[in-house]
Design an enzyme around this catalytic site. Structure first.
Site, PDB file in Angstrom:
ATOM      1  N   GLU A  22       0.837  -1.208   0.000  1.00 53.06           N
ATOM      2  CA  GLU A  22       0.000   0.000   0.000  1.00 53.06           C
ATOM      3  C   GLU A  22       0.872   1.259   0.000  1.00 53.06           C
ATOM      4  O   GLU A  22       1.840   1.351   0.753  1.00 53.06           O
ATOM      5  CB  GLU A  22      -0.898  -0.023   1.246  1.00 53.06           C
ATOM      6  CG  GLU A  22      -1.823   1.171   1.320  1.00 53.06           C
ATOM      7  CD  GLU A  22      -2.779   1.075   2.505  1.00 53.06           C
ATOM      8  OE1 GLU A  22      -3.466   0.052   2.640  1.00 53.06           O
ATOM      9  OE2 GLU A  22      -2.810   2.035   3.281  1.00 53.06           O
ATOM     10  N   GLY A 114     -14.223   5.475   5.049  1.00 58.57           N
ATOM     11  CA  GLY A 114     -13.374   6.655   5.184  1.00 58.57           C
ATOM     12  C   GLY A 114     -13.680   7.415   6.465  1.00 58.57           C
ATOM     13  O   GLY A 114     -14.634   7.105   7.188  1.00 58.57           O
ATOM     14  N   HIS A 156     -13.242  -1.895  15.280  1.00 61.35           N
ATOM     15  CA  HIS A 156     -13.268  -0.512  14.795  1.00 61.35           C
ATOM     16  C   HIS A 156     -13.701   0.407  15.951  1.00 61.35           C
ATOM     17  O   HIS A 156     -14.644   0.083  16.681  1.00 61.35           O
ATOM     18  CB  HIS A 156     -14.243  -0.384  13.617  1.00 61.35           C
ATOM     19  CG  HIS A 156     -14.236   0.986  13.018  1.00 61.35           C
ATOM     20  ND1 HIS A 156     -15.143   1.960  13.379  1.00 61.35           N
ATOM     21  CD2 HIS A 156     -13.407   1.560  12.118  1.00 61.35           C
ATOM     22  CE1 HIS A 156     -14.872   3.067  12.700  1.00 61.35           C
ATOM     23  NE2 HIS A 156     -13.829   2.852  11.927  1.00 61.35           N
TER      24      HIS A 156
HETATM   25  P1  FAD Z   1     -17.433   0.521   7.627  1.00 59.45           P
HETATM   26  O1  FAD Z   1     -17.227  -0.896   7.289  1.00 59.45           O
HETATM   27  O2  FAD Z   1     -18.557   1.242   6.967  1.00 59.45           O
HETATM   28  O3  FAD Z   1     -17.603   0.599   9.220  1.00 59.45           O
HETATM   29  C1  FAD Z   1     -17.401   1.815   9.909  1.00 59.45           C
HETATM   30  C2  FAD Z   1     -18.035   1.730  11.285  1.00 59.45           C
HETATM   31  O4  FAD Z   1     -19.433   1.879  11.154  1.00 59.45           O
HETATM   32  C3  FAD Z   1     -17.815   0.419  12.036  1.00 59.45           C
HETATM   33  O5  FAD Z   1     -17.685   0.725  13.395  1.00 59.45           O
HETATM   34  C4  FAD Z   1     -19.079  -0.366  11.758  1.00 59.45           C
HETATM   35  O6  FAD Z   1     -19.298  -1.345  12.762  1.00 59.45           O
HETATM   36  C5  FAD Z   1     -20.112   0.769  11.765  1.00 59.45           C
HETATM   37  N1  FAD Z   1     -21.298   0.552  10.925  1.00 59.45           N
HETATM   38  C6  FAD Z   1     -21.360  -0.084   9.736  1.00 59.45           C
HETATM   39  N2  FAD Z   1     -22.615  -0.042   9.253  1.00 59.45           N
HETATM   40  C7  FAD Z   1     -23.352   0.656  10.149  1.00 59.45           C
HETATM   41  C8  FAD Z   1     -24.717   1.063  10.225  1.00 59.45           C
HETATM   42  N3  FAD Z   1     -25.600   0.743   9.283  1.00 59.45           N
HETATM   43  N4  FAD Z   1     -25.115   1.805  11.294  1.00 59.45           N
HETATM   44  C9  FAD Z   1     -24.226   2.145  12.274  1.00 59.45           C
HETATM   45  N5  FAD Z   1     -22.924   1.775  12.280  1.00 59.45           N
HETATM   46  C10 FAD Z   1     -22.506   1.047  11.212  1.00 59.45           C
HETATM   47  N6  FAD Z   1      -9.312   5.638   5.117  1.00 59.45           N
HETATM   48  C11 FAD Z   1      -9.246   6.607   4.137  1.00 59.45           C
HETATM   49  O7  FAD Z   1      -9.771   7.716   4.314  1.00 59.45           O
HETATM   50  N7  FAD Z   1      -8.577   6.361   2.965  1.00 59.45           N
HETATM   51  C12 FAD Z   1      -7.984   5.177   2.702  1.00 59.45           C
HETATM   52  O8  FAD Z   1      -7.402   4.985   1.634  1.00 59.45           O
HETATM   53  C13 FAD Z   1      -8.048   4.139   3.700  1.00 59.45           C
HETATM   54  N8  FAD Z   1      -7.501   2.914   3.493  1.00 59.45           N
HETATM   55  C14 FAD Z   1      -7.653   1.924   4.435  1.00 59.45           C
HETATM   56  C15 FAD Z   1      -7.156   0.646   4.163  1.00 59.45           C
HETATM   57  C16 FAD Z   1      -7.309  -0.376   5.096  1.00 59.45           C
HETATM   58  C17 FAD Z   1      -6.766  -1.758   4.762  1.00 59.45           C
HETATM   59  C18 FAD Z   1      -7.933  -0.129   6.346  1.00 59.45           C
HETATM   60  C19 FAD Z   1      -8.061  -1.214   7.376  1.00 59.45           C
HETATM   61  C20 FAD Z   1      -8.436   1.143   6.626  1.00 59.45           C
HETATM   62  C21 FAD Z   1      -8.319   2.172   5.679  1.00 59.45           C
HETATM   63  N9  FAD Z   1      -8.842   3.456   5.887  1.00 59.45           N
HETATM   64  C22 FAD Z   1      -8.745   4.425   4.913  1.00 59.45           C
HETATM   65  C23 FAD Z   1      -9.476   3.782   7.180  1.00 59.45           C
HETATM   66  C24 FAD Z   1     -11.011   3.597   7.160  1.00 59.45           C
HETATM   67  O9  FAD Z   1     -11.599   4.435   6.206  1.00 59.45           O
HETATM   68  C25 FAD Z   1     -11.520   3.942   8.547  1.00 59.45           C
HETATM   69  O10 FAD Z   1     -11.083   2.997   9.484  1.00 59.45           O
HETATM   70  C26 FAD Z   1     -13.022   4.205   8.692  1.00 59.45           C
HETATM   71  O11 FAD Z   1     -13.268   4.755   9.982  1.00 59.45           O
HETATM   72  C27 FAD Z   1     -13.891   2.942   8.567  1.00 59.45           C
HETATM   73  O12 FAD Z   1     -13.917   2.482   7.290  1.00 59.45           O
HETATM   74  P2  FAD Z   1     -14.614   1.049   6.957  1.00 59.45           P
HETATM   75  O13 FAD Z   1     -14.566   0.889   5.509  1.00 59.45           O
HETATM   76  O14 FAD Z   1     -14.076   0.006   7.833  1.00 59.45           O
HETATM   77  O15 FAD Z   1     -16.137   1.414   7.401  1.00 59.45           O
END
Ligand code: FAD
Length: 298
Positions: A22, A114, A156
């Site tokens: 990455e 994000g 998370h």
């Molecule tokens: P989600 O899977 O949507 O989950 C986020 C939170 O919301 C979790 O606590 C989940 O339990 C909760 N949730 C999900 N659905 C619901 C719902 N319906 N109601 C209420 N709560 C809910 N960030 C960036 O900005 N840019 C990047 O390029 C980037 N790359 C990353 C790469 C990796 C491998 C990882 C592990 C993280 C990366 N991140 C990046 C960080 C990431 O965007 C953050 O950790 C963000 O806070 C959560 O993203 P997620 O896709 O896990 O969210």
């Protein structure tokens, strides 16, 4: 354009670890040149299966991410994956970015919710994809992308509980994501326990450990406050007193990460995602320790 899942199948047949790296999009022309003309070509030797490029908080690097990914496609022999987030954009805008990627030959998206730019609480855009699971569904409508999503061995930070977090992960995979890449962690037992929990929750897709060779403890602590990854005391002790000694810090980082990947490998893990922080030399050394060899030697 080859899909990564096919490469995975070939690699696994050959008994070699699958490795992804990455990067973040460089901020300057000099950074761009360093990444695309020196670092990435040197990494061809390490045979990464794909290289992913992050999307800055709040979509702040949208154009730079796109430009870096497009250059990887045009100018290197590496397979790219573009990170894409839901923050601060309508569904239509996100779909358009995805469509542009598909047209540029990008077949793999790392789909994320994000975080907002300045650390304030997350609020979905009124016309946007609220969470990563919704983005996965939207991307699949745009094109048959290969999709990776995020997973959190230490939960998370905004999840209500371990179970809701696992349920969210399962929904992302059930919606069509091919694998999950984890947040970084330093205690291997934490990851192995997480794998058990995933299996118990009915998750059978690959869960790829995210490995971060750490040279900067203060930076790691800042990141960990946001991402929920813990920093064990032993790691602090190992880097303690080395603030003005970058060379020794790099050696310590390589040793710690090498030990971690060897322990994971001994436990049957054969896929690794490296957070290179745009310093791929360390990752190159660790990939070598894992058994990855230049193409000609294979
Ligand atoms: P989600 O899977 O949507 O989950 C986020 C939170 O919301 C979790 O606590 C989940 O339990 C909760 N949730 C999900 N659905 C619901 C719902 N319906 N109601 C209420 N709560 C809910 N960030 C960036 O900005 N840019 C990047 O390029 C980037 N790359 C990353 C790469 C990796 C491998 C990882 C592990 C993280 C990366 N991140 C990046 C960080 C990431 O965007 C953050 O950790 C963000 O806070 C959560 O993203 P997620 O896709 O896990 O969210």
């Amino acid at each position: 354009m080859q899909f990564i899942r096919d490469i995975y199948a070939d690699k696994k047949k050959a008994g070699r670890p699958v490795i992804s790296l990455e990067f973040f999009p460089p901020k300057t022309d000099e950074g761009d040149r360093a990444l695309l003309e020196r670092q990435l070509p040197a990494l061809l030797e390490a045979r990464p299966d794909y290289c992913s490029v992050t999307y800055g908080a709040g979509g702040s690097t949208r154009h730079r991410t796109h430009a870096t990914v497009a250059r990887i496609v045009r100018e290197t022999g590496l397979v790219p994956a573009a990170h894409l987030t839901c923050v601060g954009a309508t569904r239509e805008e996100v779909d358009n970015v995805a469509r542009q990627y598909w047209e540029a030959g990008v077949r793999h998206i790392v789909a994320l919710r994000g975080d907002p730019p300045s650390g304030e609480g997350y609020r979905p855009h009124p016309d946007g994809y609220p969470f990563a699971v919704d983005l996965v569904v939207g991307l699949k409508r745009v094109a048959p992308f290969e999709i990776s999503v995020a997973a959190y061995p230490e939960i998370h930070p905004q999840a209500q509980s371990r179970m809701t977090d696992l349920d969210n992960l399962k929904r992302k995979l059930d919606a069509g994501a091919n694998r999950a890449i984890t947040n970084y962690f330093f205690d291997t037992a934490v990851f192995l326990r997480f794998l058990d929990l995933c299996l118990a929750a009915g998750i059978t897709a690959p869960i790829v450990p995210g490995i971060m060779p750490v040279t900067n403890l203060a930076g790691l602590r800042r990141m960990s406050a946001l991402s929920g990854g813990s920093v064990p005391d032993w790691l602090g002790h190992m880097l303690d007193g080395l603030d003005n000694d970058p060379e020794t810090r790099r050696m310590v980082a390589a040793v710690v990460a090498a030990e971690q990947v060897r322990l994971l490998q001994a436990n049957g893990v054969d896929e690794f995602h490296f957070y290179t922080l745009n310093r791929p030399e360390l990752t190159y050394a660790i990939a070598h320790i894992l058994g990855v060899r230049p193409m000609s030697v294979a």
